[in-house]
Design a protein around this motif. Structure first.
Motif, PDB file in Angstrom:
ATOM      1  N   GLY A   1      35.885  47.130  38.976  1.00  0.00           N
ATOM      2  CA  GLY A   1      36.243  48.479  39.366  1.00  0.00           C
ATOM      3  C   GLY A   1      35.130  49.479  39.112  1.00  0.00           C
ATOM      4  O   GLY A   1      34.135  49.189  38.426  1.00  0.00           O
ATOM      5  N   LEU A   2      35.324  50.672  39.653  1.00  0.00           N
ATOM      6  CA  LEU A   2      34.313  51.721  39.544  1.00  0.00           C
ATOM      7  C   LEU A   2      33.984  52.058  38.097  1.00  0.00           C
ATOM      8  O   LEU A   2      32.842  52.320  37.747  1.00  0.00           O
ATOM      9  N   PHE A   3      35.006  52.027  37.226  1.00  0.00           N
ATOM     10  CA  PHE A   3      34.806  52.426  35.836  1.00  0.00           C
ATOM     11  C   PHE A   3      34.699  51.227  34.892  1.00  0.00           C
ATOM     12  O   PHE A   3      34.756  51.391  33.670  1.00  0.00           O
ATOM     13  N   ASP A   4      34.581  50.023  35.462  1.00  0.00           N
ATOM     14  CA  ASP A   4      34.316  48.846  34.643  1.00  0.00           C
ATOM     15  C   ASP A   4      32.808  48.717  34.436  1.00  0.00           C
ATOM     16  O   ASP A   4      32.031  48.833  35.384  1.00  0.00           O
ATOM     17  N   HIS A   5      32.398  48.465  33.213  1.00  0.00           N
ATOM     18  CA  HIS A   5      30.970  48.421  32.915  1.00  0.00           C
ATOM     19  C   HIS A   5      30.637  47.094  32.231  1.00  0.00           C
ATOM     20  O   HIS A   5      30.204  47.057  31.069  1.00  0.00           O
TER      21      HIS A   5
ATOM     22  N   ALA B   1      28.510  43.457  31.847  1.00  0.00           N
ATOM     23  CA  ALA B   1      27.084  43.128  31.880  1.00  0.00           C
ATOM     24  C   ALA B   1      26.675  42.749  33.290  1.00  0.00           C
ATOM     25  O   ALA B   1      27.436  42.094  34.009  1.00  0.00           O
ATOM     26  N   PRO B   2      25.497  43.169  33.746  1.00  0.00           N
ATOM     27  CA  PRO B   2      25.042  42.783  35.087  1.00  0.00           C
ATOM     28  C   PRO B   2      25.078  41.270  35.259  1.00  0.00           C
ATOM     29  O   PRO B   2      24.601  40.527  34.397  1.00  0.00           O
ATOM     30  N   GLY B   3      25.644  40.824  36.354  1.00  0.00           N
ATOM     31  CA  GLY B   3      25.757  39.397  36.624  1.00  0.00           C
ATOM     32  C   GLY B   3      27.062  38.784  36.167  1.00  0.00           C
ATOM     33  O   GLY B   3      27.329  37.604  36.449  1.00  0.00           O
ATOM     34  N   SER B   4      27.914  39.555  35.454  1.00  0.00           N
ATOM     35  CA  SER B   4      29.167  38.983  34.944  1.00  0.00           C
ATOM     36  C   SER B   4      30.146  38.653  36.070  1.00  0.00           C
ATOM     37  O   SER B   4      30.866  37.642  36.003  1.00  0.00           O
ATOM     38  N   ILE B   5      30.188  39.493  37.100  1.00  0.00           N
ATOM     39  CA  ILE B   5      31.080  39.224  38.228  1.00  0.00           C
ATOM     40  C   ILE B   5      30.581  37.999  38.995  1.00  0.00           C
ATOM     41  O   ILE B   5      31.376  37.128  39.393  1.00  0.00           O
ATOM     42  N   LEU B   6      29.278  37.909  39.157  1.00  0.00           N
ATOM     43  CA  LEU B   6      28.688  36.727  39.795  1.00  0.00           C
ATOM     44  C   LEU B   6      29.055  35.471  39.014  1.00  0.00           C
ATOM     45  O   LEU B   6      29.450  34.451  39.598  1.00  0.00           O
ATOM     46  N   GLN B   7      28.952  35.527  37.692  1.00  0.00           N
ATOM     47  CA  GLN B   7      29.259  34.354  36.871  1.00  0.00           C
ATOM     48  C   GLN B   7      30.731  33.960  36.978  1.00  0.00           C
ATOM     49  O   GLN B   7      31.063  32.770  36.972  1.00  0.00           O
ATOM     50  N   ASP B   8      31.631  34.941  37.076  1.00  0.00           N
ATOM     51  CA  ASP B   8      33.054  34.630  37.240  1.00  0.00           C
ATOM     52  C   ASP B   8      33.276  33.763  38.476  1.00  0.00           C
ATOM     53  O   ASP B   8      34.080  32.820  38.454  1.00  0.00           O
ATOM     54  N   HIS B   9      32.565  34.074  39.558  1.00  0.00           N
ATOM     55  CA  HIS B   9      32.774  33.331  40.802  1.00  0.00           C
ATOM     56  C   HIS B   9      32.037  32.003  40.802  1.00  0.00           C
ATOM     57  O   HIS B   9      32.509  31.028  41.397  1.00  0.00           O
ATOM     58  N   VAL B  10      30.913  31.950  40.108  1.00  0.00           N
ATOM     59  CA  VAL B  10      30.238  30.660  39.927  1.00  0.00           C
ATOM     60  C   VAL B  10      31.144  29.712  39.139  1.00  0.00           C
ATOM     61  O   VAL B  10      31.301  28.534  39.506  1.00  0.00           O
ATOM     62  N   SER B  11      31.766  30.229  38.088  1.00  0.00           N
ATOM     63  CA  SER B  11      32.623  29.393  37.243  1.00  0.00           C
ATOM     64  C   SER B  11      33.811  28.835  38.017  1.00  0.00           C
ATOM     65  O   SER B  11      34.251  27.702  37.771  1.00  0.00           O
ATOM     66  N   GLY B  12      34.340  29.614  38.949  1.00  0.00           N
ATOM     67  CA  GLY B  12      35.465  29.130  39.743  1.00  0.00           C
ATOM     68  C   GLY B  12      35.055  28.175  40.840  1.00  0.00           C
ATOM     69  O   GLY B  12      35.888  27.406  41.356  1.00  0.00           O
TER      70      GLY B  12
ATOM     71  N   ALA C   1      31.060  40.310  44.936  1.00  0.00           N
ATOM     72  CA  ALA C   1      31.117  39.146  44.044  1.00  0.00           C
ATOM     73  C   ALA C   1      29.778  38.896  43.368  1.00  0.00           C
ATOM     74  O   ALA C   1      29.725  38.434  42.221  1.00  0.00           O
ATOM     75  N   SER C   2      28.691  39.174  44.074  1.00  0.00           N
ATOM     76  CA  SER C   2      27.375  39.120  43.440  1.00  0.00           C
ATOM     77  C   SER C   2      27.007  40.541  43.055  1.00  0.00           C
ATOM     78  O   SER C   2      26.504  41.317  43.872  1.00  0.00           O
ATOM     79  N   ASP C   3      27.284  40.894  41.797  1.00  0.00           N
ATOM     80  CA  ASP C   3      27.042  42.268  41.359  1.00  0.00           C
ATOM     81  C   ASP C   3      25.568  42.528  41.084  1.00  0.00           C
ATOM     82  O   ASP C   3      25.193  43.635  40.691  1.00  0.00           O
ATOM     83  N   VAL C   4      24.726  41.513  41.303  1.00  0.00           N
ATOM     84  CA  VAL C   4      23.269  41.673  41.291  1.00  0.00           C
ATOM     85  C   VAL C   4      22.764  41.214  42.658  1.00  0.00           C
ATOM     86  O   VAL C   4      23.130  40.135  43.130  1.00  0.00           O
ATOM     87  N   ASP C   5      21.963  42.031  43.301  1.00  0.00           N
ATOM     88  CA  ASP C   5      21.485  41.723  44.648  1.00  0.00           C
ATOM     89  C   ASP C   5      20.516  40.542  44.608  1.00  0.00           C
ATOM     90  O   ASP C   5      19.425  40.648  44.031  1.00  0.00           O
ATOM     91  N   PRO C   6      20.877  39.418  45.223  1.00  0.00           N
ATOM     92  CA  PRO C   6      19.976  38.265  45.201  1.00  0.00           C
ATOM     93  C   PRO C   6      18.714  38.461  46.029  1.00  0.00           C
ATOM     94  O   PRO C   6      17.754  37.692  45.883  1.00  0.00           O
ATOM     95  N   LEU C   7      18.706  39.471  46.873  1.00  0.00           N
ATOM     96  CA  LEU C   7      17.487  39.780  47.622  1.00  0.00           C
ATOM     97  C   LEU C   7      16.459  40.486  46.746  1.00  0.00           C
ATOM     98  O   LEU C   7      15.278  40.570  47.106  1.00  0.00           O
TER      99      LEU C   7
ATOM    100  N   ASP D   1      39.710  48.714  41.919  1.00  0.00           N
ATOM    101  CA  ASP D   1      39.883  50.134  41.613  1.00  0.00           C
ATOM    102  C   ASP D   1      41.342  50.580  41.697  1.00  0.00           C
ATOM    103  O   ASP D   1      41.657  51.695  41.275  1.00  0.00           O
ATOM    104  N   PHE D   2      42.214  49.744  42.252  1.00  0.00           N
ATOM    105  CA  PHE D   2      43.598  50.164  42.466  1.00  0.00           C
ATOM    106  C   PHE D   2      44.585  49.472  41.535  1.00  0.00           C
ATOM    107  O   PHE D   2      45.792  49.656  41.655  1.00  0.00           O
ATOM    108  N   GLY D   3      44.061  48.681  40.601  1.00  0.00           N
ATOM    109  CA  GLY D   3      44.905  48.091  39.577  1.00  0.00           C
ATOM    110  C   GLY D   3      46.086  47.326  40.136  1.00  0.00           C
ATOM    111  O   GLY D   3      46.018  46.736  41.217  1.00  0.00           O
ATOM    112  N   LYS D   4      47.180  47.355  39.416  1.00  0.00           N
ATOM    113  CA  LYS D   4      48.370  46.599  39.813  1.00  0.00           C
ATOM    114  C   LYS D   4      49.315  47.469  40.636  1.00  0.00           C
ATOM    115  O   LYS D   4      50.531  47.508  40.413  1.00  0.00           O
ATOM    116  N   THR D   5      48.735  48.178  41.598  1.00  0.00           N
ATOM    117  CA  THR D   5      49.528  48.992  42.514  1.00  0.00           C
ATOM    118  C   THR D   5      49.813  48.178  43.775  1.00  0.00           C
ATOM    119  O   THR D   5      49.424  47.015  43.888  1.00  0.00           O
TER     120      THR D   5
END
Length: 494
Positions: A227-231, A233-244, A262-268, A398-402
């Motif tokens: 989400g917008l206000f989640d901070h 570590a860079p690459g953590s979202i990428l790692q979540d998807h690699v793990s799955g 899903a890749s919160d770090v630009d691979p380019l 960003d929209f939680g459990k809505t």
């Protein structure tokens, strides 16, 4: 049926707005769409233009502010009120025009069938025209809250393959209007006609979709803090998807699909992120389709989807960034009103110019990033580009459990039926589903838990009538409304 006292009409209009909202997820009780339209028409009976505007705006406020209350979760009441009130005013203007048809139409078409049939058609056409306009304007519009989108799981959802989203909205509105006009005329035996019309809508077979084959898709929901206000570590979202993804090495997979961002770090730009994607792709023996944020040589930012093997082999940049979220139109103007909210949009994403259809292992896949799935024009572009399935990558964090993710999923389901294409709706946090070209759920992952879907996804190149005729359908419906209203306003010569 008689003209109601103003305050009773106002109350009834508010009830109609809440009824309309109840037709959408999470309540998802589709018959309420017909009830909501009927109650609104009743509240407009005998109203002047401006009192109809007040009544209609009240109905619109009840509908929109309850439908999109998910905007308040992190951003507070200001964006929610701004968008909700703007849409309510458009709703009120549409109601004012409809009130003219309700109150003056029967004097223009004086025979029974004119008073019931023609009046109902013009009412429904104006309703649909208002939806069509607000879906594209201002700032590209907001293609949400259309009557058709409440019917994604109703017994008439298949009609969308013939007449598109606008046409299905028209069918809902005209059915409710016919019931209203029959009861207003006190010809209760004629209720058989709107009932028969609804039965015909159910009985019409959906357009036949020819399945040309399947492709094995692994879609991964990382349940990431994206989400917008989640901070994180860079690459953590990428790692979540690699793990799955890695546990599926050795499976027969044609493509791996990760969500938007899903890749919160630009691979380019990042060698480590590029190496990670390359390693995963080699282990799976399949290209990875991942969302990320890219920057070009001119320092323009894009919300992008990359197809990656040992390098990027295809790229889609979001064609229609969301105003006030992904870019700030007229930034200095709006900053004078709410500087702290405007400043939350720290970078403006540019409008992409690449095709939204990419080749993945010989399969033509249409890419829809987040709210892209609501955009009719982009759906037409997908089909014109030869897409055999649609990959709807989104980030609902960003929209939680809505109910936002369920509303978007309903739109994706309707889009699958309308286009005759399977839709892989994959989110960072859910709800994720693979949907068949006829709207059935092939596989799903509940919201807010990590999960994967590995499925043989049907492919098709069938062109449905809705896609073949495209905007011709909605603008024809709109033209009927404009012509009908004009005939009512033009005074007859004595």
């Amino acid at each position: 049926m008689k003209r109601l006292n103003f305050w009773i009409a106002l109350f009834l209009a508010v009830v109609s707005g809440f009824a309309l909202q109840g037709a959408f997820p999470a309540t998802n009780f589709w018959p309420l769409a017909f009830v909501g339209v009927f109650l609104l028409l009743w509240s407009l009976l005998g109203r002047s233009f401006w009192t109809a505007f007040i009544v209609g705006s009240s109905a619109g406020a009840a509908f929109w502010l309850s439908l999109i209350n998910w905007l308040t979760l992190y951003l507070g009441p200001v964006p929610w009120l701004a968008l909700g009130i703007l849409q309510a005013l458009f709703f009120g203007l549409g109601a004012s025009l409809i009130s003219i048809v309700i109150n003056r139409g029967p004097t223009r078409w004086t025979n029974k069938w004119g008073r019931i049939g023609l009046v109902s058609i013009v009412i429904a056409s104006l309703w649909t025209l208002r939806e069509s306009i607000t879906s594209v304007w201002p700032y590209g519009g907001f293609s949400w809250g259309r009557l058709a989108q409440s019917q994604s799981e109703s017994p008439i959802s298949h009609v969308v393959t013939w007449v598109g989203t606008a046409g299905l909205s028209f069918c809902v509105a005209v059915t409710a209007a016919l019931v209203f006009q029959v009861l207003r005329e006190r010809h209760r035996p004629l209720l058989v006609y709107p009932i028969l019309a609804f039965v015909v809508l159910i009985a019409i077979p959906g357009f036949t979709i020819d399945i040309s084959g399947t492709t094995n898709v692994l879609a991964v929901q990382g349940n990431s803090k994206a989400g917008l206000f989640d901070h994180g570590a860079p690459g953590s979202i990428l790692q979540d998807h690699v793990s799955g993804t890695l546990p599926y090495a050795g499976e027969d997979i044609d493509m791996v699909v990760w969500p938007e961002n899903a890749s919160d770090v630009d691979p380019l730009e990042s060698e480590l992120a590029a190496l990670t994607l390359t390693t995963v792709s080699k282990k799976l023996g399949a290209p990875i389709v991942t969302g990320t944020i890219t920057t070009n040589a001119d320092d323009e930012n894009f919300n992008s989807s990359l197809v990656w093997t040992d390098r990027v082999v295809a790229q889609y940049d979001k064609i229609h960034p969301v105003p006030f979220a992904e870019y700030m139109p007229n930034r200095e103007l709006w900053r004078t009103f709410q500087p702290e909210l405007v400043d939350l949009v720290t970078r403006d994403y540019s409008f992409g110019t690449r095709s939204n259809v990419v080749d993945i292992n010989g399969v033509l896949a249409g890419i829809a990033l987040c709210f892209d799935i609501t955009d009719d024009q982009q759906a037409y572009q997908l089909i014109d580009g030869g897409a055999q399935l649609i990959l709807a990558q989104t980030n609902n964090a960003d929209f939680g459990k809505t109910s936002e993710n369920l509303q978007q999923l309903a739109i994706a389901r309707l889009r699958a039926i309308e286009t005759g294409r399977s839709v892989v709706n994959i989110s960072t946090v859910g709800t994720s589903e693979i949907i068949s070209p006829t709207g059935e759920t092939i596989s799903s992952i509940p919201a807010y838990q990590p999960g994967e879907m590995l499925s043989a996804v049907p492919l098709s190149s069938t062109i449905t009538p809705a896609m073949a005729f495209g905007r011709t359908i909605e603008w024809t419906i709109g033209a009927v409304g404009v012509v009908g209203l004009s005939l009512i306003l033009i005074r007859r010569k004595p």
